[in-house]
Design a protein around this motif. Structure first.
Motif, PDB file in Angstrom:
ATOM      1  N   ASP A 282       0.607  -1.227  -0.058  1.00 55.47           N
ATOM      2  CA  ASP A 282       0.011   0.089  -0.119  1.00 55.47           C
ATOM      3  C   ASP A 282       1.035   1.150  -0.092  1.00 55.47           C
ATOM      4  O   ASP A 282       2.110   1.176  -0.277  1.00 55.47           O
ATOM      5  CB  ASP A 282      -0.918  -0.098   1.063  1.00 55.47           C
ATOM      6  N   TRP A 283       0.429   2.481   0.017  1.00 56.07           N
ATOM      7  CA  TRP A 283       1.038   3.749   0.037  1.00 56.07           C
ATOM      8  C   TRP A 283       2.036   3.780   1.192  1.00 56.07           C
ATOM      9  O   TRP A 283       3.203   4.235   1.001  1.00 56.07           O
ATOM     10  CB  TRP A 283       0.181   5.009   0.187  1.00 56.07           C
ATOM     11  N   LEU A 284       2.016   3.195   2.101  1.00 55.61           N
ATOM     12  CA  LEU A 284       2.909   3.362   3.345  1.00 55.61           C
ATOM     13  C   LEU A 284       3.958   2.084   3.627  1.00 55.61           C
ATOM     14  O   LEU A 284       4.795   2.241   4.254  1.00 55.61           O
ATOM     15  CB  LEU A 284       2.245   3.601   4.750  1.00 55.61           C
ATOM     16  N   ASN A 285       3.737   1.021   2.681  1.00 57.37           N
ATOM     17  CA  ASN A 285       4.386  -0.223   2.881  1.00 57.37           C
ATOM     18  C   ASN A 285       5.083  -0.598   1.636  1.00 57.37           C
ATOM     19  O   ASN A 285       4.168  -1.293   0.673  1.00 57.37           O
ATOM     20  CB  ASN A 285       3.656  -1.231   3.516  1.00 57.37           C
TER      21      ASN A 285
ATOM     22  N   MET B 264      -2.164  18.164   6.359  1.00 56.49           N
ATOM     23  CA  MET B 264      -2.286  16.815   5.692  1.00 56.49           C
ATOM     24  C   MET B 264      -2.002  16.786   4.439  1.00 56.49           C
ATOM     25  O   MET B 264      -2.467  17.343   3.457  1.00 56.49           O
ATOM     26  CB  MET B 264      -3.830  16.723   6.219  1.00 56.49           C
ATOM     27  N   GLN B 265      -1.582  15.454   4.028  1.00 57.28           N
ATOM     28  CA  GLN B 265      -1.110  15.409   2.675  1.00 57.28           C
ATOM     29  C   GLN B 265      -2.045  13.822   2.439  1.00 57.28           C
ATOM     30  O   GLN B 265      -2.295  13.035   3.075  1.00 57.28           O
ATOM     31  CB  GLN B 265       0.263  15.253   2.386  1.00 57.28           C
ATOM     32  N   THR B 266      -1.898  13.664   0.970  1.00 59.30           N
ATOM     33  CA  THR B 266      -2.570  12.260   0.472  1.00 59.30           C
ATOM     34  C   THR B 266      -1.420  11.251   0.573  1.00 59.30           C
ATOM     35  O   THR B 266      -0.305  11.723   0.079  1.00 59.30           O
ATOM     36  CB  THR B 266      -3.086  12.636  -0.784  1.00 59.30           C
ATOM     37  N   ASN B 267      -1.676  10.034   1.035  1.00 59.37           N
ATOM     38  CA  ASN B 267      -0.705   9.192   0.887  1.00 59.37           C
ATOM     39  C   ASN B 267      -0.085   8.845  -0.442  1.00 59.37           C
ATOM     40  O   ASN B 267       1.063   8.205  -0.454  1.00 59.37           O
ATOM     41  CB  ASN B 267      -1.161   7.834   1.460  1.00 59.37           C
ATOM     42  N   SER B 268      -0.736   8.949  -1.488  1.00 58.54           N
ATOM     43  CA  SER B 268      -0.113   8.764  -2.821  1.00 58.54           C
ATOM     44  C   SER B 268       0.992   9.684  -3.262  1.00 58.54           C
ATOM     45  O   SER B 268       1.577   9.316  -3.972  1.00 58.54           O
ATOM     46  CB  SER B 268      -1.485   9.088  -3.948  1.00 58.54           C
ATOM     47  N   LEU B 269       1.329  10.589  -2.507  1.00 63.65           N
ATOM     48  CA  LEU B 269       2.531  11.423  -2.759  1.00 63.65           C
ATOM     49  C   LEU B 269       3.589  10.959  -1.987  1.00 63.65           C
ATOM     50  O   LEU B 269       4.834  11.437  -1.969  1.00 63.65           O
ATOM     51  CB  LEU B 269       2.073  12.812  -2.630  1.00 63.65           C
TER      52      LEU B 269
ATOM     53  N   GLY C 169      -1.178  -6.204  -3.977  1.00 62.62           N
ATOM     54  CA  GLY C 169      -0.268  -5.041  -4.200  1.00 62.62           C
ATOM     55  C   GLY C 169       0.739  -5.518  -5.340  1.00 62.62           C
ATOM     56  O   GLY C 169       0.120  -6.520  -6.352  1.00 62.62           O
ATOM     57  N   VAL C 170       1.858  -4.656  -5.654  1.00 63.50           N
ATOM     58  CA  VAL C 170       2.366  -4.776  -7.087  1.00 63.50           C
ATOM     59  C   VAL C 170       3.883  -5.155  -6.980  1.00 63.50           C
ATOM     60  O   VAL C 170       4.495  -4.751  -6.185  1.00 63.50           O
ATOM     61  CB  VAL C 170       2.408  -3.551  -7.704  1.00 63.50           C
ATOM     62  N   LEU C 171       4.533  -6.090  -7.598  1.00 63.40           N
ATOM     63  CA  LEU C 171       5.710  -6.670  -7.435  1.00 63.40           C
ATOM     64  C   LEU C 171       6.495  -5.881  -8.697  1.00 63.40           C
ATOM     65  O   LEU C 171       5.991  -6.387 -10.061  1.00 63.40           O
ATOM     66  CB  LEU C 171       5.826  -8.035  -7.438  1.00 63.40           C
ATOM     67  N   THR C 172       7.521  -5.111  -8.726  1.00 66.56           N
ATOM     68  CA  THR C 172       8.123  -4.769  -9.803  1.00 66.56           C
ATOM     69  C   THR C 172       9.534  -5.267  -9.719  1.00 66.56           C
ATOM     70  O   THR C 172      10.284  -5.369  -8.663  1.00 66.56           O
ATOM     71  CB  THR C 172       8.145  -3.357  -9.608  1.00 66.56           C
ATOM     72  N   VAL C 173      10.122  -5.707 -10.976  1.00 68.65           N
ATOM     73  CA  VAL C 173      11.505  -5.870 -11.017  1.00 68.65           C
ATOM     74  C   VAL C 173      12.035  -4.870 -12.162  1.00 68.65           C
ATOM     75  O   VAL C 173      11.570  -4.971 -13.119  1.00 68.65           O
ATOM     76  CB  VAL C 173      11.721  -7.362 -11.696  1.00 68.65           C
ATOM     77  N   GLU C 174      13.301  -4.199 -11.708  1.00 64.69           N
ATOM     78  CA  GLU C 174      14.029  -3.349 -12.413  1.00 64.69           C
ATOM     79  C   GLU C 174      15.269  -4.055 -12.510  1.00 64.69           C
ATOM     80  O   GLU C 174      16.095  -4.242 -11.711  1.00 64.69           O
ATOM     81  CB  GLU C 174      14.095  -1.918 -11.914  1.00 64.69           C
ATOM     82  N   ARG C 175      15.714  -4.135 -13.770  1.00 68.15           N
ATOM     83  CA  ARG C 175      17.182  -4.630 -14.143  1.00 68.15           C
ATOM     84  C   ARG C 175      18.382  -3.663 -14.191  1.00 68.15           C
ATOM     85  O   ARG C 175      17.982  -2.232 -14.495  1.00 68.15           O
ATOM     86  CB  ARG C 175      17.156  -5.197 -15.489  1.00 68.15           C
ATOM     87  N   GLN C 176      19.150  -3.730 -13.473  1.00 65.78           N
ATOM     88  CA  GLN C 176      20.498  -2.985 -13.091  1.00 65.78           C
ATOM     89  C   GLN C 176      21.717  -3.420 -13.760  1.00 65.78           C
ATOM     90  O   GLN C 176      21.896  -4.665 -13.581  1.00 65.78           O
ATOM     91  CB  GLN C 176      20.416  -2.433 -11.826  1.00 65.78           C
ATOM     92  N   TRP C 177      22.728  -2.513 -14.028  1.00 66.53           N
ATOM     93  CA  TRP C 177      24.210  -2.905 -14.546  1.00 66.53           C
ATOM     94  C   TRP C 177      25.154  -2.316 -13.522  1.00 66.53           C
ATOM     95  O   TRP C 177      24.883  -0.898 -13.496  1.00 66.53           O
ATOM     96  CB  TRP C 177      24.307  -2.772 -15.825  1.00 66.53           C
TER      97      TRP C 177
END
Length: 377
Positions: A79-82, A361-366, A112-120
């Motif tokens: 989620d936004w905080l985790n 107060m701010q939105t968690n989306s940021l 949730g979403v799992l993301t894999v980013e390739r790095q060199w």
């Protein structure tokens, strides 16, 4: 994802970055005063990445190729905080899809979403992704060439443009091309863990300079950073809603008092929203933004009892539509405005009389943007 081609092109790039300063030195006699070049050399004297380019060029020409390590940066957004981020060493020839399949077995079925980013990574430059390092060096060379143009009195350049849109024959402005800083889709994959569906990444950047000849919503006078500009953008959003009946979500990125980019945030569900706002954070980093304003339609609901605490407004049966705008800055300032509205029988937008305003107060989306700033990026 073709390691051999990547290594070849990387070696060529490093050698040619080093050649730029040599070529400029050969033109010394063309300048009445060459002090500006010495000033550039002094400016980069303590630049670790430029020293790496110089040493790497010597290694490539005199010894051997760079000793590259292949890594995968995996992030799990619950989620936004985790958000959990891990970096793994992976075989250079293993595809990103194969890496993603292995990681899914750890968290399969979770929300949730799992993301894999390739790095060199080069062993001689630990902790710095190579495309980031070479983009920085490209930008420093662009500074040098821009200074050469200014000190020679040249206002244009007759070098033909290249096949890539971001590489042109124009006089460089001292920045790195977007294609060197943006993470290509071929290096980053996303999957919704609950369903196993692969998510496509896309965003639309709107030129901050482009303005319609006739604005159907009236003039928008931006004065100041995101915090100070929020009232004007909010009023403009009201006009958009009244005229069109809807308002897409936009991210306005400021550097100082100037708008440097406007991004349309497109998402169809919560997972897509996670990715859109993480892309916004990438754009803020790319544009070196120091304040951000997000405006668009949102859901609103009152926290009337303990049973509703923690339930997102979008999932509440008593939710109401609202126009929302939130601005945050790198120095910690916050401003948020939310105004509920309803639609009459004809579909006309009717705004409520009250606007909820907060400077704390701010939105968690940021949170992706704020985390990026907190990391010093």
């Amino acid at each position: 994802m073709t390691p051999d081609d990547f290594r070849l092109q990387l070696n060529n790039l490093i050698q040619n970055l080093r050649n730029v300063s040599w070529l400029v030195q050969k033109q010394k006699s063309s300048f009445p005063d060459f002090g500006w070049y010495n000033a550039w050399v002094e400016a980069i004297a303590d630049d670790a990445l430029m020293r790496w380019v110089k040493k790497s060029r010597n290694r490539i020409v005199k010894e051997a190729d760079l000793e590259l390590l292949s890594q995968a940066k995996a992030s799990l957004i619950l989620d936004w905080l985790n958000e959990v981020v891990v970096t793994l060493d992976v075989p250079p020839r293993r595809t990103t899809q194969e890496i993603l399949a292995l990681l899914r077995t750890r968290w399969n079925g979770m929300p949730g979403v799992l993301t894999v980013e390739r790095q060199w990574i080069d062993k001689a430059l630990p902790g710095i992704e190579l495309l980031r390092a070479t983009a920085h060096a490209y930008g420093q060379c662009a500074h040098l060439l821009a200074a050469a143009h200014v000190n020679s009195g040249a206002t244009s350049c007759n070098v033909a443009g290249r096949t890539r849109e971001c590489v042109t024959g124009g006089v460089p402005d001292g920045g790195s091309p977007d294609c060197m800083l943006n993470v290509p889709g071929s290096r980053r994959l996303h999957v919704a863990l609950a369903t196993g569906t692969e998510l496509e990444e896309s965003h639309v950047r709107i030129s901050a300079e482009s303005k319609p000849t006739e604005d159907p919503y009236g003039a928008l006078d931006i004065r100041g950073d995101a915090i100070r500009s929020l009232p004007a953008v909010f009023e403009y959003g009201q006009k958009v809603l009244r005229k069109d009946g809807y308002h897409h979500t936009y991210g306005w990125i400021f550097r100082g008092d100037s708008v440097v980019s406007v991004v349309a945030l497109m998402f169809g569900d919560q997972n897509g929203k996670y990715l859109s706002f993480r892309d916004l954070a990438d754009e803020v980093r790319l544009r070196r933004g120091d304040s951000v304003l997000v405006v668009g339609e949102t859901w609103m609901a009152l926290l009337d009892n303990a049973h509703t605490a923690g339930i997102p407004a979008r999932e509440r049966p008593d939710r109401i539509e609202a126009l929302g705008a939130t601005a945050v800055s790198r120095d910690g300032r916050v401003l948020s405005w939310t105004q509920p509205f309803f639609r009459d029988e004809s579909g006309e937008i009717i705004f409520e009389d009250h606007t909820v305003k907060s400077d704390s107060m701010q939105t968690n989306s940021l949170m992706p943007v704020i985390r990026m700033w907190e990391q010093g990026l």
